[in-house]
Design an enzyme around this catalytic site. Structure first.
Site, mmCIF file in Angstrom:
data_model
loop_
_atom_site.group_PDB
_atom_site.id
_atom_site.type_symbol
_atom_site.label_atom_id
_atom_site.label_comp_id
_atom_site.label_asym_id
_atom_site.label_seq_id
_atom_site.Cartn_x
_atom_site.Cartn_y
_atom_site.Cartn_z
ATOM 1 N N LYS A 148 -10.150 -0.699 11.003
ATOM 2 C CA LYS A 148 -9.749 -2.122 10.494
ATOM 3 C C LYS A 148 -10.380 -3.114 10.814
ATOM 4 O O LYS A 148 -10.269 -4.253 10.332
ATOM 5 C CB LYS A 148 -8.863 -1.750 9.449
ATOM 6 C CG LYS A 148 -8.741 -1.063 7.949
ATOM 7 C CD LYS A 148 -7.648 -1.146 7.488
ATOM 8 C CE LYS A 148 -6.818 -0.293 6.589
ATOM 9 N NZ LYS A 148 -7.949 0.030 5.326
ATOM 10 N N ASP A 184 3.200 -4.576 7.391
ATOM 11 C CA ASP A 184 2.369 -3.573 7.559
ATOM 12 C C ASP A 184 1.328 -4.779 7.751
ATOM 13 O O ASP A 184 0.743 -5.067 6.966
ATOM 14 C CB ASP A 184 2.074 -3.014 6.162
ATOM 15 C CG ASP A 184 0.971 -2.065 6.313
ATOM 16 O OD1 ASP A 184 0.002 -2.603 6.735
ATOM 17 O OD2 ASP A 184 0.800 -1.534 5.033
ATOM 18 N N HIS A 214 0.769 -1.123 -0.411
ATOM 19 C CA HIS A 214 0.131 -0.012 -0.457
ATOM 20 C C HIS A 214 1.124 0.705 -0.240
ATOM 21 O O HIS A 214 2.305 1.000 0.574
ATOM 22 C CB HIS A 214 -1.015 0.084 1.151
ATOM 23 C CG HIS A 214 -2.107 1.141 1.342
ATOM 24 N ND1 HIS A 214 -1.603 2.393 1.362
ATOM 25 C CD2 HIS A 214 -3.262 1.194 0.914
ATOM 26 C CE1 HIS A 214 -2.611 3.220 1.927
ATOM 27 N NE2 HIS A 214 -3.795 2.232 1.235
ATOM 28 N N CYS A 225 -4.492 2.179 -3.589
ATOM 29 C CA CYS A 225 -3.402 2.890 -3.212
ATOM 30 C C CYS A 225 -1.859 2.342 -3.490
ATOM 31 O O CYS A 225 -1.387 1.731 -2.406
ATOM 32 C CB CYS A 225 -2.831 3.349 -1.400
ATOM 33 S SG CYS A 225 -4.715 4.495 -1.712
HETATM 34 N N1 PLP Z 1 -1.746 -0.447 4.449
HETATM 35 C C1 PLP Z 1 -2.720 -1.368 3.782
HETATM 36 C C2 PLP Z 1 -2.677 -2.785 3.832
HETATM 37 C C3 PLP Z 1 -4.192 -1.210 4.305
HETATM 38 O O1 PLP Z 1 -4.896 -1.665 3.143
HETATM 39 C C4 PLP Z 1 -4.118 -0.042 4.602
HETATM 40 C C5 PLP Z 1 -5.872 1.052 4.457
HETATM 41 O O2 PLP Z 1 -6.344 0.461 3.443
HETATM 42 C C6 PLP Z 1 -3.454 1.375 5.184
HETATM 43 C C7 PLP Z 1 -1.622 0.348 5.069
HETATM 44 C C8 PLP Z 1 -3.157 2.276 5.384
HETATM 45 O O3 PLP Z 1 -4.449 2.601 6.742
HETATM 46 P P1 PLP Z 1 -4.270 4.055 6.997
HETATM 47 O O4 PLP Z 1 -5.927 4.756 6.229
HETATM 48 O O5 PLP Z 1 -5.815 3.596 8.187
HETATM 49 O O6 PLP Z 1 -3.676 4.789 7.738
#
Ligand code: PLP
Length: 407
Positions: A223, A197, A118, A365
């Site tokens: 999430k 992550d 991401h 993203c």
């Molecule tokens: N990493 C992963 C794999 C994600 O799916 C997301 C959000 O969709 C994020 C990071 C970022 O999360 P946040 O927007 O809650 O900081």
């Protein structure tokens, strides 16, 4: 006994919107009453700041806040609550680590990430590498859309400072073998730090940070049925103790007048300013909710939905659908991204939305991943405990109509 129809009653949104088919839990999960109550109770009945007040109401708030820290530590198998730093989300946690480590990065070192990250676990490292003028290495995915472990191993060398990868891809649904990857990295370079992550793992697969042996883990409350604006950074205690704060202000200092400022112990040293108190308390309630429901049962439920959905989508749309991600259902979490009959994913998501079916469309993203797949966008469905086979049936029925309309 795990029953999604019963669990659905825990989520008040379905009372307000009985027709809702929510297939976007990878973007954010819906909130159960228990979490809403926890945050509301704080706002209505406590509403005070933490750590500063000496009166009973403030002390109670501090106690609830620290209890949530203990809950998080227990939930992920941390050795101590001191290893849990509260942030505003996964993105903030990863950026914090990049800032914390910046000072110690030396010329000639490198940072390794993977193609499936991401942007939140890609850009902070790309930017850090650019600031320090060091190499930024990207491990590719293999033909089955998993991290290419052999290629990753080749990229890690004695100069590698950081390896960052996701436990579960937010597009492919791939569940990565975290423990194996961490062991592989540490074998090649015992000094390299590993960040995982866990944004898409926290509410879907059991996590044991001690088994994973990663140095840092990041995830967001929202999430995992918690509120937005709260996140967690787990860091190994011995490591966190070596790091100096990068954000300064109230709450994190012991002696601001000393010639060299003295800071609080970990984790408080990394939590300058007033945090999202109600949100943290509600995160504790969200993790209690998951524990009471059982992650093992959640995983089984999502596996059965994935199996049902993949089969039904493939049977219905045959060679006009391309489902990305690993072929083996066991290697997937509750996420399916696909392309269908040359119809733009934005059109699919829009038309489904008109029927109260919520899916996500775009790059999610993950521009580097989409580029590697040769795709500009995909449609993504993602499951959680409140989804049922009827949701998949409704999705497929509506997709059939969309194909007839637009193909
Ligand atoms: N990493 C992963 C794999 C994600 O799916 C997301 C959000 O969709 C994020 C990071 C970022 O999360 P946040 O927007 O809650 O900081």
């Amino acid at each position: 006994m795990f029953n999604p129809q019963t669990l659905k009653k825990d989520f008040p949104i379905f009372t307000h919107r009985p027709d809702l088919v929510y297939l976007d839990s990878a973007a954010t999960a819906l909130k159960p009453q228990m979490v809403i109550d926890a945050e509301q109770e704080y706002l209505e009945q406590h509403s005070t700041n933490i750590a500063r007040g000496l009166y009973p109401l403030a002390e109670q708030t501090t106690e609830k806040f620290e209890k949530a820290r203990e809950t998080v530590a227990r939930f992920i198998g941390a050795q101590s609550p001191q290893e849990i730093v509260f942030t505003s989300g996964t993105t903030a946690s990863i950026n914090l680590v990049a800032q914390l480590l910046e000072h110690g990065i030396l010329p000639g070192q490198n940072i390794v990430v993977t193609e499936m990250e991401h942007h939140s676990n890609f850009l902070p490292w790309k930017e850090l590498a650019a600031r320090k003028n060091i190499e930024f290495r990207i491990a590719p995915i293999d033909a089955d859309e998993r991290i290419d472990l052999a290629a990753l191993a080749k990229l890690v060398d004695r100069e590698t400072a950081i390896v960052a990868f996701s436990a579960v891809s937010n597009v492919l649904g791939t569940i990565n073998p975290v423990q194996e990857i961490t062991a592989q990295v540490k074998q090649k370079n015992s000094q390299a730090l590993v960040l995982v992550d866990a944004a898409q793992a926290i509410a879907h697969i059991p996590i044991d940070v001690t088994e994973w042996d990663a140095d840092f883990i990041a995830f967001s409350a929202h999430k995992a049925f918690g509120p937005t604006g709260v996140g967690v950074l787990y860091g190994k205690q011995a490591l966190l103790e070596t790091l100096s704060p990068v954000t300064f202000g109230g709450g994190m200092v012991l002696d601001a007048c000393a010639p060299t400022t003295l800071y609080q112990a970990i984790p408080t040293r990394f939590e300058a300013g007033t945090p999202n108190i109600g949100g943290v308390i509600a995160l504790g309630a969200a993790l209690d909710y998951i524990s009471a429901t059982s992650l093992a049962d959640i995983r089984l439920h999502e596996l059965s939905l994935i199996e049902y959905a993949v089969q039904k989508l493939q049977e219905t749309f045959r060679d006009t659908i391309r489902i990305i991600g690993p072929q083996s259902i066991q290697e997937r979490s509750g996420i399916i991204a696909f392309t269908l009959a040359n119809i733009h994913p934005h059109d699919i998501a829009h038309l489904l939305g008109e029927q109260n079916i919520c899916v996500r469309a775009g790059e999610h993203c993950t521009a580097p991943l989409h580029r590697a797949l040769g795709l500009s966008a995909t449609t993504r469905i993602s499951f959680s405990i409140y989804n049922t086979e009827q949701d998949v049936d409704r999705l497929v029925d509506e997709l059939k109509k969309i194909v007839l309309l637009l193909k």
